[in-house]
Motif scaffolding. Sequence first.
Motif, PDB file in Angstrom:
ATOM      1  N   ASN A  31       7.887 -12.836  -6.026  1.00 50.15           N
ATOM      2  CA  ASN A  31       6.809 -12.531  -6.971  1.00 50.15           C
ATOM      3  C   ASN A  31       5.550 -13.287  -6.605  1.00 50.15           C
ATOM      4  N   SER A  33       1.810 -14.811  -8.276  1.00 52.23           N
ATOM      5  CA  SER A  33       0.910 -15.128  -9.380  1.00 52.23           C
ATOM      6  C   SER A  33      -0.314 -15.767  -8.737  1.00 52.23           C
ATOM      7  N   GLU A  35      -4.861 -16.416  -8.984  1.00 56.38           N
ATOM      8  CA  GLU A  35      -6.097 -16.338  -9.756  1.00 56.38           C
ATOM      9  C   GLU A  35      -7.269 -16.918  -8.976  1.00 56.38           C
ATOM     10  N   ARG A  56      -2.767 -19.379  -5.369  1.00 56.95           N
ATOM     11  CA  ARG A  56      -1.824 -18.303  -5.083  1.00 56.95           C
ATOM     12  C   ARG A  56      -0.434 -18.933  -5.062  1.00 56.95           C
ATOM     13  N   ASP A 116       2.642  -3.179  -8.457  1.00 55.60           N
ATOM     14  CA  ASP A 116       1.306  -3.726  -8.244  1.00 55.60           C
ATOM     15  C   ASP A 116       0.341  -2.890  -9.072  1.00 55.60           C
ATOM     16  N   ASP A 152      -3.967 -11.965 -10.652  1.00 53.41           N
ATOM     17  CA  ASP A 152      -3.103 -10.988  -9.990  1.00 53.41           C
ATOM     18  C   ASP A 152      -1.655 -11.403 -10.118  1.00 53.41           C
ATOM     19  N   HIS A 153      -0.818 -10.413 -10.427  1.00 48.63           N
ATOM     20  CA  HIS A 153       0.624 -10.627 -10.492  1.00 48.63           C
ATOM     21  C   HIS A 153       1.290  -9.442  -9.819  1.00 48.63           C
ATOM     22  N   GLU A 155       5.136  -7.968  -7.619  1.00 45.82           N
ATOM     23  CA  GLU A 155       6.510  -8.158  -7.146  1.00 45.82           C
ATOM     24  C   GLU A 155       6.697  -7.359  -5.888  1.00 45.82           C
TER      25      GLU A 155
END
Length: 155
Positions: A31, A33, A35, A56, A116, A152-153, A155
């Motif tokens: 995953n 995560s 910003e 990140r 996404d 942003d997140h 998988e």
Amino acid sequence: MSFTENMKKSFNATADHLLGNLKSGEEANINLSAEESLFVRFNGNKVRQNTHVEQRTVGLLLQKDGKTANLSFSITGNIEEDKKRADFWLAQARQECDLLPEDPYQVPLKNNGTSDSTFQGDLLPDEKVIEAITHPAQGSDLAGLYCGGTFDHGE
């Protein structure tokens, strides 16, 4: 290249590298995560703190021999450096699995593909934020916090 484009490119390369280095009997979930944000604290209609954050983080869940290791690590956006970090943390996850007892309640990972989603908001450029907030508040005791940017997140 924008933060989001660079981050996605780096994450995808890192995730592909991790998945390509799994051994027989190993499964992984990866995953992201990330910003890129601007934080500004106001008091008395003046800037008291102005901070830019860029980060990140990759989450790695590794299943091996009925055991699960779950860890996270930062990536830089430099693909070759990020692959080295991924190798190090994959080795750490393997070592952790070797030390753990077997989990009788472990749910095997299932490949549901990737997810996404991107929503392009309409934020002011960072250099215009302070003026846009303080100018209308002239003569007042404005206090508050501005926080805006890209999150942003995936998988």
